[in-house]
Motif scaffolding. Structure first.
Motif, short mmCIF file in Angstrom:
data_model
loop_
_atom_site.label_atom_id
_atom_site.label_comp_id
_atom_site.label_asym_id
_atom_site.label_seq_id
_atom_site.Cartn_x
_atom_site.Cartn_y
_atom_site.Cartn_z
N VAL A 1 0.85 -1.20 0.00
CA VAL A 1 0.00 0.00 0.00
C VAL A 1 0.88 1.24 0.00
O VAL A 1 0.61 2.21 -0.73
CB VAL A 1 -0.97 -0.01 1.20
CG1 VAL A 1 -1.64 1.35 1.38
CG2 VAL A 1 -2.01 -1.10 1.04
N GLY A 2 1.95 1.22 0.79
CA GLY A 2 2.89 2.34 0.80
C GLY A 2 3.54 2.55 -0.55
O GLY A 2 3.72 3.70 -1.00
N MET A 3 3.87 1.46 -1.21
CA MET A 3 4.48 1.56 -2.54
C MET A 3 3.46 2.07 -3.57
O MET A 3 3.77 2.93 -4.39
CB MET A 3 5.04 0.20 -2.97
CG MET A 3 6.23 -0.23 -2.12
SD MET A 3 6.63 -1.98 -2.30
CE MET A 3 7.35 -2.00 -3.92
N ALA A 4 2.25 1.55 -3.51
CA ALA A 4 1.21 1.96 -4.46
C ALA A 4 0.84 3.43 -4.30
O ALA A 4 0.52 4.11 -5.27
CB ALA A 4 -0.02 1.08 -4.30
N SER A 5 0.89 3.91 -3.05
CA SER A 5 0.54 5.30 -2.79
C SER A 5 1.72 6.25 -2.96
O SER A 5 1.55 7.47 -2.87
CB SER A 5 -0.03 5.44 -1.38
OG SER A 5 0.97 5.16 -0.42
N GLY A 6 2.92 5.70 -3.17
CA GLY A 6 4.09 6.54 -3.36
C GLY A 6 4.76 6.97 -2.07
O GLY A 6 5.72 7.74 -2.09
N LEU A 7 4.29 6.47 -0.94
CA LEU A 7 4.90 6.83 0.34
C LEU A 7 6.27 6.18 0.54
O LEU A 7 7.15 6.74 1.18
CB LEU A 7 3.98 6.45 1.50
CG LEU A 7 2.69 7.23 1.61
CD1 LEU A 7 1.79 6.66 2.70
CD2 LEU A 7 3.00 8.71 1.89
N ALA A 8 6.42 4.99 0.03
CA ALA A 8 7.68 4.25 0.18
C ALA A 8 7.91 3.47 -1.11
O ALA A 8 7.20 2.51 -1.39
CB ALA A 8 7.61 3.30 1.36
N GLY A 9 8.86 3.88 -1.88
CA GLY A 9 9.12 3.19 -3.13
C GLY A 9 8.15 3.64 -4.20
O GLY A 9 7.60 4.73 -4.14
N SER A 10 7.92 2.75 -5.15
CA SER A 10 7.10 3.09 -6.30
C SER A 10 6.15 1.94 -6.62
O SER A 10 6.46 0.78 -6.40
CB SER A 10 8.01 3.34 -7.50
OG SER A 10 7.29 3.34 -8.69
N ALA A 11 5.01 2.29 -7.16
CA ALA A 11 4.03 1.27 -7.56
C ALA A 11 4.59 0.36 -8.64
O ALA A 11 4.15 -0.79 -8.79
CB ALA A 11 2.75 1.93 -8.05
N ASP A 12 5.59 0.84 -9.39
CA ASP A 12 6.22 0.03 -10.43
C ASP A 12 6.94 -1.19 -9.86
O ASP A 12 7.21 -2.14 -10.58
CB ASP A 12 7.23 0.86 -11.23
CG ASP A 12 6.56 2.01 -11.98
OD1 ASP A 12 5.33 1.94 -12.19
OD2 ASP A 12 7.27 2.97 -12.33
N GLN A 13 7.26 -1.14 -8.56
CA GLN A 13 7.96 -2.26 -7.93
C GLN A 13 7.02 -3.41 -7.58
O GLN A 13 7.48 -4.48 -7.23
CB GLN A 13 8.66 -1.77 -6.65
CG GLN A 13 9.78 -0.78 -6.93
CD GLN A 13 10.32 -0.20 -5.63
OE1 GLN A 13 9.65 0.56 -4.96
NE2 GLN A 13 11.55 -0.59 -5.31
N ILE A 14 5.73 -3.19 -7.66
CA ILE A 14 4.76 -4.24 -7.37
C ILE A 14 4.53 -5.03 -8.66
O ILE A 14 4.13 -4.47 -9.67
CB ILE A 14 3.43 -3.64 -6.87
CG1 ILE A 14 3.67 -2.83 -5.60
CG2 ILE A 14 2.41 -4.75 -6.64
CD1 ILE A 14 2.46 -2.05 -5.14
#
Length: 176
Positions: free
Chosen positions: A95-108
């Motif tokens: 969720v953090g990655m998808a929201s841009g808070l930690a990392g990037s949604a591209d990493q999912i």
């Protein structure tokens, strides 16, 4: 049936770690510097997964004589909570990655989503086993509480203490 399915999942997942070690998967590439430390962690986790197989099968055995019902109950609740906390942490990370808070949604990616779903499935399996076993053996609520409270401690030992203390002390972690 649930006990056998959970055990089968644990065996399959342990086989992945064994495959990594037999093929020296981490000997080359970006993690080569950490290959020795990863090997120690792979074997530790493989051992835990084999214990998970035994716990799942003992929970559905007609007369398990290896552990007392209370001890087996603690292990079942602990496995449920450990896997549940780990999977929940992975979901929060996604969720953090998808929201841009930690990392990037591209990493999912699909493999990552499947990994988390697999852990959720095994956690649910252990939850079913823990509830069923506790009811069949009329275990006190303290057994579940002890297992659930012990799980984060075990997770911390496996994911934090072993890498930071043991692997560093053995010189298996390169200097950062």
């Amino acid at each position: 049936m649930t006990g056998q399915l959970v055990a089968l999942c644990c065996i399959g997942f342990a086989a992945v770690n064994v495959f990594f070690e037999v093929t020296a998967h981490f000997a080359d590439g970006p993690y080569a510097e950490y290959a020795s430390a990863i090997a120690v962690m792979n074997w530790l986790v493989t051992g835990l997964k084999v214990i998970g197989v035994a716990v799942a099968l003992l929970s559905v055995a007609k007369r398990p004589r290896v552990l007392s019902p209370a001890h087996l109950g603690v292990l079942l609740w602990g496995a449920f909570a450990l896997l549940g906390v780990y999977a929940l942490g992975s979901v929060v990370q996604a969720v953090g990655m998808a929201s841009g808070l930690a990392g990037s949604a591209d990493q999912i990616d699909l493999a990552g989503v499947a990994y988390v779903l697999f852990f959720l499935l095994i956690a649910a399996g252990y939850g079913v086993l823990a509830i069923s076993y506790s009811r069949r053996n009329r275990l006190r609520k303290g057994v579940a509480i002890l297992g659930v409270l012990g799980a984060p401690v075990m997770l911390g030992v496996v994911l934090l203490a072993v890498p930071m203390l043991l692997l560093a002390a053995l010189g298996l972690m390169p200097a950062s």
